[in-house]
Design a protein around this motif. Sequence first.
Motif, mmCIF file in Angstrom:
data_model
loop_
_atom_site.group_PDB
_atom_site.id
_atom_site.type_symbol
_atom_site.label_atom_id
_atom_site.label_comp_id
_atom_site.label_asym_id
_atom_site.label_seq_id
_atom_site.Cartn_x
_atom_site.Cartn_y
_atom_site.Cartn_z
ATOM 1 N N ALA A 9 0.827 -1.210 0.000
ATOM 2 C CA ALA A 9 0.000 0.000 0.000
ATOM 3 C C ALA A 9 0.861 1.261 0.000
ATOM 4 O O ALA A 9 0.531 2.247 -0.676
ATOM 5 N N TRP A 10 1.967 1.249 0.723
ATOM 6 C CA TRP A 10 2.861 2.415 0.793
ATOM 7 C C TRP A 10 3.495 2.702 -0.565
ATOM 8 O O TRP A 10 3.547 3.851 -1.000
ATOM 9 N N ILE A 11 3.967 1.659 -1.245
ATOM 10 C CA ILE A 11 4.550 1.840 -2.579
ATOM 11 C C ILE A 11 3.509 2.372 -3.559
ATOM 12 O O ILE A 11 3.781 3.278 -4.363
ATOM 13 N N GLN A 12 2.308 1.837 -3.470
ATOM 14 C CA GLN A 12 1.243 2.240 -4.398
ATOM 15 C C GLN A 12 0.842 3.695 -4.200
ATOM 16 O O GLN A 12 0.593 4.422 -5.177
ATOM 17 N N THR A 13 0.769 4.153 -2.940
ATOM 18 C CA THR A 13 0.279 5.505 -2.668
ATOM 19 C C THR A 13 1.363 6.574 -2.778
ATOM 20 O O THR A 13 1.035 7.753 -2.940
ATOM 21 N N HIS A 14 2.633 6.200 -2.711
ATOM 22 C CA HIS A 14 3.709 7.189 -2.724
ATOM 23 C C HIS A 14 4.549 7.156 -4.000
ATOM 24 O O HIS A 14 5.639 7.726 -4.043
ATOM 25 N N SER A 15 4.081 6.480 -5.013
ATOM 26 C CA SER A 15 4.821 6.428 -6.276
ATOM 27 C C SER A 15 3.855 6.187 -7.423
ATOM 28 O O SER A 15 2.654 5.998 -7.219
ATOM 29 N N LYS A 16 4.394 6.188 -8.626
ATOM 30 C CA LYS A 16 3.595 5.913 -9.816
ATOM 31 C C LYS A 16 3.494 4.412 -10.111
ATOM 32 O O LYS A 16 2.868 4.009 -11.091
ATOM 33 N N ILE A 17 4.111 3.608 -9.253
ATOM 34 C CA ILE A 17 4.104 2.162 -9.455
ATOM 35 C C ILE A 17 2.696 1.617 -9.241
ATOM 36 O O ILE A 17 2.027 1.936 -8.257
ATOM 37 N N LYS A 18 2.218 0.792 -10.180
ATOM 38 C CA LYS A 18 0.900 0.184 -10.057
ATOM 39 C C LYS A 18 0.922 -0.938 -9.015
ATOM 40 O O LYS A 18 1.981 -1.451 -8.642
ATOM 41 N N VAL A 19 -0.273 -1.311 -8.572
ATOM 42 C CA VAL A 19 -0.366 -2.265 -7.465
ATOM 43 C C VAL A 19 0.191 -3.633 -7.844
ATOM 44 O O VAL A 19 0.798 -4.316 -7.002
#
Length: 298
Positions: free
Chosen positions: A81-91
């Motif tokens: 969830a942190w990667i998804q919300t703080h970057s352009k990386i998709k889930v």
Amino acid sequence: MLTWLIEPLGFEFMRNAIAIGVLIGILSAVIGSYLIVQHMGLLGDVVAHAVLPGLAIAFYIGMDIFLGAFIAGTISTFVVAWIQTHSKIKVDTAMALVFSGFLALGVMLITTLKSKLDLHSFLFGDILGVTTADLWRTLIIAIAVLACVIIFYRELIFYCFDPLASKAMGLPVHFIHFGLMAGITLTIIASMQSVGVVLVVSLLTGPAATAYLLVKELHLMMALGALFGVIASVSGMYISYYQNVPSGSAIVLIISGMFLFALLFSPSQGILTKKAISSRVKNLVRNSSARKPDKTFL
């Protein structure tokens, strides 16, 4: 026939295995239904492999390995969830990164800490080695998770189908998300003993996905998925007993067979039935066109 059904029940390990298989079949289908409707089936696989570092550390320091697994699995969902919300990386990319990273960390910790953790049992399960204590632990997990699903059913539906609207309505979406992730992690921990982390994703998604092809409402999807999970677990255990094949693999293959049958023959979603309906409609249109009078000479 009756003897064939009763004979395996004469052994305590078979009774325990069938009982825990029924519990996991119901629990996995209910939780898996939420993963299916959110299009996050891969998350189950991520959490299933992310528990490995927690198992290794807990085993090394003498803590309950299931508590370590729960902590590691929960952390992995928050990292996604942190990667998804703080970057352009998709889930999906975030889940793939967390999956590989936690798995590599777990293998590294087992080697570095010289842990005697049975990696084979962890990966592929040992449902025939289930003890009464394991059965009670799974029963407690199943009751707790299913009770929460019943109590917060409306909130969970609203969150899963429209997270933004549920947040606008004032629902505690972060708490709901944490609860759902905790339920997924607990389900995976309960399932590890039976089929292992390699096959646990099939229990989470298989029965629910099969029911998804047959019914349209979430509560029916859960109920039918739970029925499929129970049938697969019990049938797999009987096949394992009489054919001397791995129990976890037998359960998963039955689930896969059910899904394939539904995929081909579902009345509304089946590949073959849709083709048959389409062909029937074309024939009806063609016949009705042939019966229309030719207006050229009118």
